[in-house]
Design an enzyme around this catalytic site. Structure first.
Site, PDB file in Angstrom:
ATOM      1  N   CYS A   1     -30.537  55.685  54.616  1.00  0.00           N
ATOM      2  CA  CYS A   1     -30.805  55.366  53.206  1.00  0.00           C
ATOM      3  C   CYS A   1     -32.284  55.469  52.848  1.00  0.00           C
ATOM      4  CB  CYS A   1     -30.250  53.986  52.840  1.00  0.00           C
ATOM      5  SG  CYS A   1     -31.031  52.590  53.698  1.00  0.00           S
TER       6      CYS A   1
ATOM      7  N   HIS B   1     -27.209  57.261  47.330  1.00  0.00           N
ATOM      8  CA  HIS B   1     -27.720  56.634  48.553  1.00  0.00           C
ATOM      9  C   HIS B   1     -27.046  57.263  49.766  1.00  0.00           C
ATOM     10  CE1 HIS B   1     -24.120  53.835  49.128  1.00  0.00           C
ATOM     11  NE2 HIS B   1     -23.896  54.439  47.979  1.00  0.00           N
TER      12      HIS B   1
ATOM     13  N   HIS C   1     -30.769  47.879  52.661  1.00  0.00           N
ATOM     14  CA  HIS C   1     -30.276  49.144  52.096  1.00  0.00           C
ATOM     15  C   HIS C   1     -30.992  49.445  50.786  1.00  0.00           C
ATOM     16  CE1 HIS C   1     -27.401  52.391  51.804  1.00  0.00           C
ATOM     17  NE2 HIS C   1     -27.040  52.022  50.596  1.00  0.00           N
TER      18      HIS C   1
END
Length: 185
Positions: free
Chosen positions: A87, A151, A139
Site C-alpha cells: 500500500c 490502494h 494501511h
C-alpha cells in the site's frame, strides 16, 4: 489482456477525437466541442466507468491513468514493482509520478507528512489512512471521490474500494493532505 484492449480503444477514441477537433474550422464564437470529440472528456468518461467515480474532463487524468495501469498488480509486502507492491509503495509511486512529490516509505511516516482530515473534508488525491486490527496506522490509499479510494489490498492487490464498505468503515482512521511545504514546485 482485457485492460490492454480497453486502453487501446481509449487511445483510438482519443486520437480520433483530436483528429476530428483539428478538422473543425468554424470560428471560435460558433464552434463547440461535442462530448464525443473532446479527448479529455472521452478519457474522463472512460475512467468514470472503470473506477466508479464521477470524473470531470478537468480532473487529473494522469492520476486516473496511473491507477488504471496498476489495477490488478498483486500485493507483496515491501514490493514496489508491477510484480508486486504494498500500500505505501503504491501511494509513494503515485505521488512521485503524478504529483512530483516524494513520500516516505511506510503508512505511519506518510501520515506524519499530512494535515489530518475528517472523511467529509477529503478531496480527490488526498490520502486515507487505516488502523487495521492495530493501535497504529497500518494501511494507506488515495482518495478518488465519491467515497472511493485506490490502494494495494493485501488480499486483492491494487484495487478500488469504497470507504463505506463495512471493513474499511470500521478501520478508517483519518484522511490526510500532504502539506504544501513538502510539495516540490
Amino acid at each position: 489482456m482485457k485492460k490492454v484492449i480497453i486502453f487501446t480503444l481509449l487511445v483510438s477514441l482519443t486520437l480520433a477525437g483530436k483528429a476530428q477537433s483539428s478538422k473543425t474550422t468554424s470560428s471560435p464564437s460558433t464552434s463547440s466541442k461535442t462530448e464525443t470529440s473532446d479527448p479529455d472528456n472521452l478519457a474522463s468518461q472512460f475512467f468514470s466507468q472503470v473506477m466508479g467515480v464521477a470524473i470531470s474532463a478537468t480532473s487529473n487524468t494522469k492520476m486516473y491513468q496511473f491507477i488504471y495501469d496498476w489495477l490488478g498488480t498483486p500485493y507483496r509486502f515491501g514490493g514496489n514493482t508491477k510484480k508486486g507492491i504494498d500500500c505505501s509503495g503504491f501511494t509513494k509511486a503515485m505521488y512521485d509520478k503524478v504529483f512530483n512529490t516524494t513520500l516516505l516509505r511506510n503508512s505511519r511516516d506518510i501520515f506524519s507528512m499530512t494535515n489530518p482530515l475528517s472523511k467529509d473534508e477529503l478531496k480527490v488525491g488526498d490520502l486515507v489512512f487505516f488502523k487495521i486490527k492495530s493501535k497504529s496506522i497500518t494501511h494507506v490509499g488515495v482518495y478518488l471521490g465519491d467515497n472511493r479510494f485506490a490502494h494495494a489490498s493485501s488480499s486483492r492487490g491494487v484495487v478500488i474500494s469504497d470507504l463505506n464498505e463495512p471493513y474499511y468503515s470500521r478501520y478508517f482512521y483519518k484522511g490526510g493532505r500532504i502539506t504544501e511545504s513538502l510539495k516540490e514546485e
